[in-house]
Design a protein around this motif. Structure first.
Motif, mmCIF file in Angstrom:
data_model
loop_
_atom_site.group_PDB
_atom_site.id
_atom_site.type_symbol
_atom_site.label_atom_id
_atom_site.label_comp_id
_atom_site.label_asym_id
_atom_site.label_seq_id
_atom_site.Cartn_x
_atom_site.Cartn_y
_atom_site.Cartn_z
ATOM 1 N N ASN A 432 11.008 -16.956 -3.655
ATOM 2 C CA ASN A 432 11.561 -18.186 -4.220
ATOM 3 C C ASN A 432 11.878 -19.227 -3.149
ATOM 4 N N GLY A 433 12.181 -18.761 -1.946
ATOM 5 C CA GLY A 433 12.453 -19.685 -0.851
ATOM 6 C C GLY A 433 11.223 -20.031 -0.034
ATOM 7 N N GLY A 434 10.044 -19.600 -0.502
ATOM 8 C CA GLY A 434 8.801 -19.857 0.228
ATOM 9 C C GLY A 434 7.666 -20.194 -0.709
ATOM 10 N N GLN A 435 6.438 -19.824 -0.308
ATOM 11 C CA GLN A 435 5.276 -20.170 -1.124
ATOM 12 C C GLN A 435 4.216 -19.075 -1.099
ATOM 13 N N CYS A 436 4.644 -17.829 -0.875
ATOM 14 C CA CYS A 436 3.693 -16.726 -0.783
ATOM 15 C C CYS A 436 3.105 -16.397 -2.158
ATOM 16 N N GLN A 437 1.777 -16.280 -2.213
ATOM 17 C CA GLN A 437 1.077 -15.978 -3.461
ATOM 18 C C GLN A 437 0.498 -14.569 -3.491
ATOM 19 N N TYR A 438 0.320 -13.975 -2.297
ATOM 20 C CA TYR A 438 -0.274 -12.638 -2.231
ATOM 21 C C TYR A 438 0.479 -11.790 -1.204
ATOM 22 N N ILE A 439 0.807 -10.559 -1.589
ATOM 23 C CA ILE A 439 1.350 -9.587 -0.649
ATOM 24 C C ILE A 439 0.341 -8.452 -0.523
ATOM 25 N N HIS A 440 -0.149 -8.234 0.680
ATOM 26 C CA HIS A 440 -1.087 -7.147 0.945
ATOM 27 C C HIS A 440 -0.379 -6.093 1.787
ATOM 28 N N PHE A 441 -0.215 -4.916 1.227
ATOM 29 C CA PHE A 441 0.384 -3.791 1.934
ATOM 30 C C PHE A 441 -0.774 -3.011 2.558
ATOM 31 N N ILE A 442 -0.923 -3.109 3.881
ATOM 32 C CA ILE A 442 -2.117 -2.602 4.557
ATOM 33 C C ILE A 442 -1.799 -1.318 5.321
ATOM 34 N N CYS A 443 -2.375 -0.219 4.860
ATOM 35 C CA CYS A 443 -2.189 1.078 5.509
ATOM 36 C C CYS A 443 -3.304 1.270 6.543
ATOM 37 N N THR A 444 -2.943 1.307 7.809
ATOM 38 C CA THR A 444 -3.930 1.394 8.871
ATOM 39 C C THR A 444 -4.211 2.847 9.253
ATOM 40 N N LYS A 445 -5.220 3.008 10.102
ATOM 41 C CA LYS A 445 -5.621 4.322 10.632
ATOM 42 C C LYS A 445 -5.949 5.296 9.498
ATOM 43 N N SER A 446 -6.627 4.774 8.495
ATOM 44 C CA SER A 446 -6.933 5.604 7.326
ATOM 45 C C SER A 446 -7.937 6.698 7.639
ATOM 46 N N ASP A 447 -8.581 6.619 8.807
ATOM 47 C CA ASP A 447 -9.559 7.635 9.177
ATOM 48 C C ASP A 447 -8.932 8.790 9.949
ATOM 49 N N CYS A 448 -7.630 8.679 10.290
ATOM 50 C CA CYS A 448 -6.968 9.716 11.089
ATOM 51 C C CYS A 448 -6.660 10.927 10.208
ATOM 52 N N ILE A 449 -7.545 11.888 10.224
ATOM 53 C CA ILE A 449 -7.397 13.083 9.412
ATOM 54 C C ILE A 449 -8.055 14.239 10.164
ATOM 55 N N GLU A 450 -7.571 15.430 9.939
ATOM 56 C CA GLU A 450 -8.136 16.577 10.638
ATOM 57 C C GLU A 450 -9.615 16.706 10.316
ATOM 58 N N GLU A 451 -10.423 16.748 11.365
ATOM 59 C CA GLU A 451 -11.870 16.796 11.185
ATOM 60 C C GLU A 451 -12.376 18.232 11.303
ATOM 61 N N ALA A 452 -11.803 19.113 10.486
ATOM 62 C CA ALA A 452 -12.203 20.526 10.538
ATOM 63 C C ALA A 452 -13.621 20.719 10.037
ATOM 64 N N ASP A 453 -13.997 19.979 9.050
ATOM 65 C CA ASP A 453 -15.329 20.129 8.465
ATOM 66 C C ASP A 453 -15.965 18.744 8.371
ATOM 67 N N ASP A 454 -16.902 18.452 9.267
ATOM 68 C CA ASP A 454 -17.523 17.122 9.295
ATOM 69 C C ASP A 454 -18.197 16.755 7.982
ATOM 70 N N ASN A 455 -18.679 17.777 7.282
ATOM 71 C CA ASN A 455 -19.371 17.491 6.026
ATOM 72 C C ASN A 455 -18.416 17.048 4.931
ATOM 73 N N ASP A 456 -17.153 17.414 5.092
ATOM 74 C CA ASP A 456 -16.181 17.132 4.031
ATOM 75 C C ASP A 456 -15.198 16.020 4.391
ATOM 76 N N ILE A 457 -15.225 15.558 5.648
ATOM 77 C CA ILE A 457 -14.210 14.605 6.081
ATOM 78 C C ILE A 457 -14.271 13.296 5.303
ATOM 79 N N TYR A 458 -15.474 12.843 4.995
ATOM 80 C CA TYR A 458 -15.636 11.589 4.252
ATOM 81 C C TYR A 458 -14.891 11.662 2.917
ATOM 82 N N ALA A 459 -15.100 12.759 2.187
ATOM 83 C CA ALA A 459 -14.432 12.934 0.893
ATOM 84 C C ALA A 459 -12.926 13.059 1.063
#
Length: 841
Positions: A432-459
């Motif tokens: 109300n005290g500004g003019q923001c029209q969009y809020i984007h909540f951006i979760c970074t490092k989405s690829d950081c996951i245990e790569e135990a099985d390369d064939n399954d990491i994408y899923a």
């Protein structure tokens, strides 16, 4: 004198000096040779216009070389060539990570800085169709303005010249980027701009107080950074305050070691706070002075010695420092010392490496060959800053952000407190005290996951990202304070991987969601209406001139004027009715808010003054916190954690009472009907029907085209003005409370020694008790006055602007008006071309 000089002076708002330049025979070549002040004095003796000219001329003289400009079909000022066919230039899109468009080495490095024999340099785009049109129309209007200037000044003549000068509407869409250090803000901005080495990250720690703006370089083909410093006086005062704190801490330490009585009434509760404050001061002084500040005889005046600032003489003259480089990597290496620091000096190095971020207010990084000319990304501190000028800039930028990105690590994105505290703390400034029209909540490092099985990491990555989005959306729906300002349709969650996007590993480019953010920025840039507004306004002005030059129907004009004036009065009545209803609605809301504030303010203050941990235990460290709150006018902005604003806490019932009505009256999103229930946007003199009615009468039709354009331009300007005024109206509630509380803060701040905490609490409690019957009523009255002033201004603007336009377009009988039929045909074509472009987006 050639057309180039005429066009430049008109574009710079200096058309009244064209005659002087013509008299002295200044052409394009001699304009570039102007360097001596005494020569410029002869051309423009007035100080104000002369300074504007010198600034513009300096920028003009540092543009790319003629040969480089020729390759880009640009004139020396970087504008597109006049007369180029829009079909020859394609609008540059932000590229995806296609190997065909941009070669990357195996590690995802760009070709930037590599030898030309190994890598091709980044292609320089040609001007977009919109840029070509804008430049051509500006040139046409420059010529028309000069022709009008040569004629005898009359009321209509002056009116037309003013309208041409007022045409330019230039602003940028601001995207505020929030997030704690290490969240990946720099990497995100680099990936979105496809400039991997632009903003530094990693080995050195970021300074959370420096604001970094990133935008397109529209002046030349170099990478540039403008460093803006705080004032010398501000740093001197800050040094004094820090030295005082360190001296008092030293005295307290010695007293404790000697077994003396150092009781100040805090019962030791401020020790934790003092430790944090001490570390912050040490970090700041060590960055700039190394170990020298620790010498016992060093005073704050000693630390102002010129020897510490030899590398930044601009600091003492309140000037910006500009850094330039050929590549992003080179520029980053130059400006890193103004935004970050490294506490470890290299061993064996005698020369102290200075880090200047304590003195920096903001850094503006300019990226060449980037088509986001209407968008600025701003890396922002979460809470603002203790430094007054930095905090004022923070508020100004935050309230102007049309989009906000909240950046956080995907791990515990929904449950981590800090990103939500940042959004909650900024909500009233961007909502109300500004003019923001969009809020984007951006979760970074989405690829950081245990790569135990390369064939399954994408899923696994895609599955985890879906769950993260669901969790964040669920958490947003629980945030009551934030949702007072924003609805679900303004909130969107992104799960991004900047690293994978640049390297093209594991994830498809679209799955990194970087391209999605790029398209958003591209659409934000393209929706910017500078070109459309300028061409539309020019079309209207030329229609008025041409209509006046071939006027032949006084009787018809009388009938048209009568109908237009009737329509105007009817529309004004509609606006008055809606505004009266709005004022009454706010009055009712505020009356309820005043009563709730009066009855609960002492309880609200008590909950702040006597904080408790979970389980009811006394909270340690509050003595030092309260000292900072009273010292800084009710506001404390710790380096970590949420900001404290006692003024907002006391005014919260007032703001809560109007939040819903405020959102209805001043909706944030463009898709809504507009301010005051859409009555401004729907305002119309019904000119389109009249244009159709008098389509066979060329002069009347052209005058009506101008009135329709004038009506549209007036609504654009009014909506811009309303957007700025509504921020002041909303913030006036808290500002009145802050002003009323100021005397109690000043009294509380002077207490020292025994019972300090008790005395500070008593002072604030007594002041609130004595003021509660008047403070909140005054806040209500101030807000209603501001609202009433805005409504009066809107009504006067609507009536006076349109009446003047009707008078001068249909009632003034002047014959010394130039023929602009050819110019009208060209601009009219551009106008319809732009309408088609806009509808095809």
């Amino acid at each position: 004198m050639d057309d180039f000089v005429c066009n430049k002076l008109t574009e710079w708002g200096l058309s009244e000096w064209i005659g002087s330049f013509k008299e002295h025979g200044i052409g394009k070549e001699s304009l570039y040779c102007l360097t001596r002040n005494e020569d410029i004095d002869k051309l423009i003796p007035k100080m104000g216009p002369k300074l504007i000219f010198m600034k513009r001329l300096k920028l003009l003289q540092v543009r790319p070389s003629t040969s480089a400009a020729a390759k880009r079909n640009l004139d020396p000022e970087g504008e597109s060539s006049v007369g180029q066919s829009p079909t020859k230039h394609q609008h540059k899109a932000i590229p995806g990570p296609s190997p065909a468009k941009r070669k990357l080495d195996p590690e995802g490095e760009s070709s930037e800085g590599q030898s030309p024999t190994k890598h091709q340099h980044k292609a320089i785009p040609g001007p977009s169709p919109e840029a070509t049109i804008l430049f051509d129309v500006k040139t046409i209007m420059g010529h028309v303005h000069e022709r009008l200037r040569k004629q005898q000044p009359t009321k209509l003549n002056n009116f037309l010249k003013n309208k041409i000068r007022e045409l330019k509407i230039d602003k940028k869409e601001l995207v505020g980027v929030f997030g704690k250090t290490g969240a990946g803000k720099s990497s995100l901005i680099n990936a979105v701009l496809r400039e991997k080495h632009l903003l530094p990250s990693g080995s050195v720690s970021a300074c959370t107080s420096v604001m970094i703006k990133v935008e397109a370089n529209m002046d030349n083909s170099k990478y540039e950074a403008d460093i803006e410093f705080i004032t010398v006086e501000e740093w001197r005062n800050e040094l004094w305050s820090m030295c005082q704190f360190l001296w008092n801490a030293d005295q307290k330490k010695h007293a404790a070691a000697d077994g003396g009585d150092d009781d100040d009434g805090s019962d030791g509760d401020d020790d934790d706070f003092d430790d944090v404050e001490h570390r912050d001061i040490e970090e700041k002084l060590s960055a700039l002075y190394g170990e020298e500040w620790k010498q016992k005889k060093t005073s704050h005046e000693d630390l102002m010695d010129n020897k510490y600032f030899r590398e930044i003489p601009e600091f003492f003259f309140s000037r910006k420092k500009t850094l330039t480089a050929q590549t992003a990597k080179e520029l980053s290496a130059q400006f890193i010392k103004y935004t970050r620091s490294d506490s470890k000096q290299e061993e064996g190095r005698k020369e102290i490496k200075r880090w200047y971020w304590p003195l920096v207010k903001s850094v503006t990084v300019k990226v060449p060959n980037n088509d986001l000319q209407h968008v600025t990304l701003v890396d922002l501190p979460g809470n603002g800053d203790r430094n007054k000028s930095r905090d004022e800039m923070w508020k100004e930028i935050v309230t102007k952000c049309s989009t906000v990105w909240i950046v956080t690590d995907i791990n515990r994105a929904a449950s981590e407190k800090e990103p939500w505290e940042i959004l909650k703390g900024a909500a009233s400034f961007i909502g109300n005290g500004g003019q923001c029209q969009y809020i984007h909540f951006i979760c970074t490092k989405s690829d950081c996951i245990e790569e135990a099985d390369d064939n399954d990491i994408y899923a696994q990555i895609l599955k985890r990202n879906r769950r993260a989005k669901e969790a964040v959306n669920a958490e947003f729906n629980k945030q009551k304070h934030i949702k007072k300002h924003f609805s679900e349709d303004t909130f969107e969650v992104f799960t991004v991987s900047s690293k994978r996007f640049l390297q093209r590993k594991c994830l498809q480019p679209e799955d990194t969601e970087i391209p999605k953010l790029q398209r958003f920025l591209k659409n934000l840039n393209d929706s910017h209406s500078e070109t459309v507004n300028y061409v539309s306004g020019a079309h209207g002005i030329l229609s008025l001139i041409q209509g006046a030059s071939c006027r032949d129907g006084a009787n018809k004009n009388t009938a048209v004027c009568a109908e237009l004036e009737h329509n105007l009065n009817h529309q004004i009545c509609k606006v008055k009715t809606v505004m009266a209803e709005t004022y009454k609605a706010f009055q009712i809301c505020l009356d309820a808010g005043v009563e709730r504030s009066r009855s609960s303010c002492e309880k609200e203050l008590s909950s702040f003054l006597y904080p408790r941990k979970k389980g009811g235990k006394k909270r340690c460290g509050f003595h030092g916190t309260l000292k900072c709150v009273v010292k800084y006018g009710g506001i404390h902005k710790p380096k970590k954690g949420a900001a404290i604003n006692l003024n907002m806490k006391l005014s919260s019932h007032l703001t809560d009472s109007i939040d819903e009505e405020f959102r209805r009256t001043f909706p944030q999103t463009k898709e809504k009907c507009g301010a005051f229930k859409g009555v401004i946007n729907s305002f119309s003199l019904n000119t389109e029907r009249l244009i159709d009615k008098y389509k066979t009468h060329k002069d009347v039709k052209l005058q009506l085209v101008f009135l329709k354009t004038e009506e549209d331009m007036m609504k654009i300007k009014l909506n811009q003005m309303i957007r700025e005024c509504k921020k002041l109206i909303y913030s006036s509630l808290t500002e009145t409370v802050e002003k009323t509380m100021q005397t109690s803060y000043e009294r509380a701040a002077v207490f020292k020694g025994k019972d300090t905490l008790k005395n500070m609490r008593n002072t604030l409690e007594q002041h609130v008790h004595d003021s509660k019957d008047t403070m909140f009523k005054q806040a209500k009255n101030n807000m209603l006055k501001n609202l009433n002033d805005l409504q009066k201004f809107i009504l006067l603007a609507l009536k006076n602007t349109m009446m003047e336009s009707i008078e001068l377009s249909l009632k003034t009988d002047e014959h010394s008006i130039p023929d602009v039929s050819e110019e009208l045909v060209r601009v009219e074509k551009y106008y319809y071309d732009l309408q088609q472009m806009k509808s095809s987006h």
